[in-house]
Structures are given as C-alpha cells and as structure tokens.
Design an enzyme around this catalytic site. Structure first.
Site, PDB file in Angstrom:
ATOM      1  N   VAL A  25       0.832  -1.205   0.000  1.00 32.89           N
ATOM      2  CA  VAL A  25       0.000   0.000   0.000  1.00 32.89           C
ATOM      3  C   VAL A  25       0.869   1.259   0.000  1.00 32.89           C
ATOM      4  O   VAL A  25       0.655   2.185  -0.794  1.00 32.89           O
ATOM      5  CB  VAL A  25      -0.968   0.010   1.209  1.00 32.89           C
ATOM      6  CG1 VAL A  25      -1.840   1.264   1.184  1.00 32.89           C
ATOM      7  CG2 VAL A  25      -1.840  -1.242   1.209  1.00 32.89           C
ATOM      8  N   GLY A 198      -1.404 -15.510  -6.013  1.00 34.33           N
ATOM      9  CA  GLY A 198      -1.093 -14.348  -5.172  1.00 34.33           C
ATOM     10  C   GLY A 198      -2.304 -13.783  -4.443  1.00 34.33           C
ATOM     11  O   GLY A 198      -2.240 -12.705  -3.867  1.00 34.33           O
ATOM     12  N   LYS A 216     -12.958  -6.256  10.227  1.00 33.74           N
ATOM     13  CA  LYS A 216     -13.749  -5.344   9.379  1.00 33.74           C
ATOM     14  C   LYS A 216     -15.202  -5.291   9.860  1.00 33.74           C
ATOM     15  O   LYS A 216     -15.833  -4.226   9.829  1.00 33.74           O
ATOM     16  CB  LYS A 216     -13.662  -5.795   7.921  1.00 33.74           C
ATOM     17  CG  LYS A 216     -12.243  -5.626   7.368  1.00 33.74           C
ATOM     18  CD  LYS A 216     -12.065  -6.372   6.066  1.00 33.74           C
ATOM     19  CE  LYS A 216     -10.680  -6.178   5.496  1.00 33.74           C
ATOM     20  NZ  LYS A 216     -10.372  -7.093   4.391  1.00 33.74           N
ATOM     21  N   GLY A 317      -5.231  -4.810  -2.666  1.00 29.02           N
ATOM     22  CA  GLY A 317      -4.271  -4.468  -3.718  1.00 29.02           C
ATOM     23  C   GLY A 317      -3.700  -3.091  -3.455  1.00 29.02           C
ATOM     24  O   GLY A 317      -4.387  -2.225  -2.884  1.00 29.02           O
TER      25      GLY A 317
END
Ligand SMILES: NC(=O)c1ccc[n+]([C@@H]2O[C@H](COP(=O)([O-])OP(=O)(O)OC[C@H]3O[C@@H](n4cnc5c(N)ncnc54)[C@H](OP(=O)(O)O)[C@@H]3O)[C@@H](O)[C@H]2O)c1
Length: 443
Positions: A25, A198, A216, A317
């Site tokens: 990130v 991945g 979350k 991602g």
C-alpha cells in the site's frame, strides 16, 4: 483542471506529509502522490510535501523510487518531529503502529490509516487521542480496500437508521469459495490455486479463519450502529471446514456459499442490541451478493429510509487501497486548510453486543437417516422441541438410507445448534453431513 490549478493561492505553506510503511500500500501511495501531484495540489489548495517514509529495511528494493534522503528506520523520530501535518500509517499490526499513531496525534499531526486490526482492537484509544489533540483520524482503506463504504456509513447515511450490513470483505476467501462453487474444487485445492495466483498468503490463517473479516465487521458495526464494537465482540468462524458437499448442497438449493461479515441491529426488551459475526453462509443466487465473484468485495446495506444499497469493487491491492488512502488525505488536508475537524467517533448508542447464541439466523441441515416410516416425524419433532420452525424439508430415498434436507425459519442460533445436537444423537440418524447458516433473506 487548469483553472483549478491556477487558483491555488501562492505562498501557502505546503502540507507536510510522513508515510509510515512502504510495502504494497505504502509504495502505491507514494507513487500516486507523485503522479497526481498537480491535481492533489489543486484539490487541496496547497502543495503536498513528502518529508519522510519510514520502513524497516533501508536497502530493500521497492516498487517505487523513494529519494534515499526521505527513507528512515526512525519512525518515532519522524512522527515526533513536531512539524508534520499529516501521517499516513500503512505498516499494519498493533505495535508499533498504535504508538506511532498516538505519537503523531500528540505532536499535532492528523492521521490516515488502513490498519483494520488496530482499529478493531483498540479504536477507542485512537479516537480519544484524536479528539484530545483536535486532529482528524480517517481510515476508509481499512475495510474493503478501494470501496467507499465507511464515509457513506459515517456521513451519507447519518440521517437514516441502518438495520443490517452484510459484507463480503475478504477477497481471499471469496476467491476460494468461488472456485469451489464454479469448478467443484475442494477447499485445499482452491486454497493452493489462490496461493499460486497471489490471492492468498503463504500463511493464510488470518484470511481463511475469518480474523481479517472479523476486524472489518467490528469497524462496520461500530459505524452503522453508532456503538463501540471491537474484534472481541465479533463471533468468528472461517471457511476451512466448508466442504465440496456443502457447496453442492447450496447449489441444489439455488444458493451459493459466501463468507459473510454480518452486522445486525436487534430491538430487544432492554433496548437495541448489535449482533456482529463472521461465518460461512448460504445466500440465494438471486441476492446481489451472490454475484460477487473471484476476489472482489461488496457490502450490502439495509436501512429504513434508503432501503437496500450495494457497494462493490476491489477490496485489496496496492493501488486500489491507495486510492482510498489518498481520498482520506484530500479530506483531511482540506479540513486542515479550513481549520475544521471531520466527523469523529459516534458511539452514543451504546448498544449491547449479542453473543452468537443470542443472534438469530436460519439453518440448512443435511441429515443421512434410515429410510423408514417415522424418521422424518422424529426429526421434525426435534426442531419443534427447540422452538425452531421448519420452512422446507426435502427427502431423497437411496435404498436403505435417505437424505433429509431441512431449512429452518429464523431462530436463535443457540436453539438451532441444540436442535442439531439432539438430531445427532438419534438412533435413526447416520450422519449430519452438512450444517450451514442461511442469510440474506428479509426478516
Ligand atoms: N495490501 C492490501 O491489499 C491492503 C488492503 C487494505 C488494507 N491494508 C492494510 O494496509 C496496511 C499495510 O499493508 P501492506 O500490505 O502494504 O503491508 P506490507 O506490504 O507488509 O508493508 C508493510 C510496510 O511497513 C514497514 N514496516 C514494518 N514494520 C515497520 C516498523 N517497525 N517501522 C517502520 N516501518 C515498518 C515495512 O518495511 P520494509 O518494507 O522495510 O519491510 C513495509 O514497508 C495494513 O494495515 C493492512 O491491513 C492492506
């Protein structure tokens, strides 16, 4: 855009930014800061000056060019220098991230973080520190990556009453379950494929056992219901026990198995209470969440006035997550420019957290039984004895054995699990081959 840029007041002091962490990130954040510098300046009204990037290893090759003089292993020194306006924390984990965020706030900086684990474990300490310091703490990227979901809950829906949030908030498990559904793969085979592509870590525990989704769920429930919910309040079950036969059973019912983060508001005799839980569940293929394939995420929100809303997109991602981080950066920078604070923690409702046993759900149970008269009645009686009403029963004869597939109406989870326990003990029952909760139906 040119007009916007020329309207930037000249001589305004740049916003001084420190980034903690330069992994997936962090490196995308640094790249976007560079690529979008002009637009960000125009949107914020002042240039953004990157003054330091804290990492663990100085000599590591990175996906982005960071001038050597900006890299440091002294993260504490960077955030306590006293002349930083904004700190982006993308190290992850509890420590040293918590100490660094607290130190940054104490030293006058606002903070943007993507750290779901820390927010779910100890968000209240961070919110209190931000309040005391009169600074912002933003964390859009901590849930569902690029998908704007926290700001809609915190701001756009602040005038409504949210009743339920159902989320597919972990891409790894969604990818695995999608492969099991579409290819008939077993869990292990699908996990190996996810690792090769991945989508799963070498140690996939945090994802497949639901820890990531539970963090979350705590963040979503806190915002949706204006109540402090921590990871410890969230019931958690992962997907490692989901079998190819569970997935096939779901398919026969016109459903699909998903790992869901479920946050519900329940009106009880003692006032409203919150159920927050993460577990695999069957949902009908006609539900919008059933169409969320591969590693995508989605959050489905039900509220009194707005009705049903779905937020969908890439949940992880580097670049997608950095998009959410930079969105927060722009908001915080504008607040700073205007000398205002954004919305802080809203936890006035103080709802009680329900245990899993006190939560209501539905069960799909597949039972292998003797194929003889009276067995179905015995099984039906076990449901009735535990206050569970049956919605449908399907029976398939297979010679000496029969398969019963029972779907219940909504009932207390404790009553449903007691029903299954008593069925297991019946002489006529050979095996309870699949138990899966059913979610997504209107209450
Ligand atoms: N990856 C995603 O798709 C995603 C999505 C949403 C949210 N997030 C969240 O974003 C955060 C970062 O995730 P990530 O995937 O970018 O992690 P990552 O790739 O493992 O990067 C972590 C970075 O932190 C640095 N670091 C570790 N310990 C440090 C310390 N003590 N002092 C200074 N720097 C330190 C590392 O330095 P070195 O590079 O030198 O080792 C590395 O650059 C986590 O909170 C994660 O949950 C990630």
């Amino acid at each position: 855009m040119t007009g916007d840029r020329t309207s930037v007041p000249s001589g305004r002091r740049p916003l001084r930014l420190a980034v903690l962490g330069c992994g997936s990130v962090g490196s995308a954040v640094v790249r976007l800061l560079h690529q979008q510098a002009d637009d960000l300046t125009a949107r914020v009204g002042t240039p953004i000056e990157l003054v330091g990037v804290a990492v663990r290893r100085l000599d590591l090759r990175r996906d982005v060019d960071v001038p050597a003089h900006l890299l440091t292993t002294d993260a504490v020194g960077l955030v306590s220098s006293g002349d930083i306006d904004l700190v982006i924390e993308v190290i992850g984990g509890i420590e040293p991230a918590r100490t660094l965020i607290l130190t940054a706030l104490e030293n006058g900086a606002s903070v943007v973080t993507a750290n779901k684990a820390l927010l779910a474990e100890d968000g209240s300490t961070l919110f209190a520190a931000a309040e005391k310091a009169g600074r912002d703490l933003y964390y859009e990227a901590s849930v569902a990556g690029a998908i704007p979901i926290l700001r809609p809950l915190r701001e756009s829906l602040a005038g409504d009453k949210v009743r339920r949030v159902l989320g597919i908030v972990n891409g790894t498990t969604n990818f695995i379950l999608d492969r099991m559904d579409t290819l008939g793969a077993g869990f292990t085979e699908a996990l190996e494929e996810a690792q090769e592509l991945g989508y799963a870590e070498a140690d996939p525990t945090a994802d497949v056992e639901g820890f990531d989704a539970a963090a979350k769920a705590a963040i979503l429930a806190s915002l949706a219901f204006h109540t402090r919910v921590t990871a410890g309040d969230v019931y958690r079950e992962g997907i490692s026990e989901v079998t190819a036969s569970d997935v096939a059973s779901a398919r026969e019912m016109g459903s699909v198995v998903k790992l869901l983060a479920i946050c519900e508001l329940k009106e009880g005799p003692d006032g409203p209470a919150v159920s927050a839980r993460v577990h695999p569940a069957m949902i009908s293929r006609s539900h919008p969440l059933a169409s969320v394939r591969e590693a995508y995420n989605a959050v489905f929100v039900e509220s009194d006035a707005a009705g049903q809303l779905m937020f969908y997109g890439p949940g992880a991602g580097g670049a997608p997550t950095a998009s959410a981080v930079l969105g927060d950066l722009v908001t915080v920078a504008r607040n700073r420019r205007d000398d205002v604070r954004g919305v802080g923690e809203s936890a006035y409702a103080k709802c009680k957290a329900l245990s899993m046993g006190e939560s209501e759900t539905r069960y799909h149970v597949a039972i292998d039984v003797d194929d003889r008269a009276g067995v179905l009645a015995q099984v039906a009686l076990a449901f009735a004895d535990h206050n569970v009403s049956i919605q449908t029963v399907r029976q398939e004869g297979r010679g000496d054995e029969a398969k019963l597939v029972v779907v219940s109406h909504r009932a207390l989870d404790s009553d449903l699990s007691a029903t299954v326990e008593s069925i297991r003990k019946m002489e006529a029952v050979h095996d309870v081959s699949s138990i899966m909760r059913v979610e997504g139906e209107p209450e």
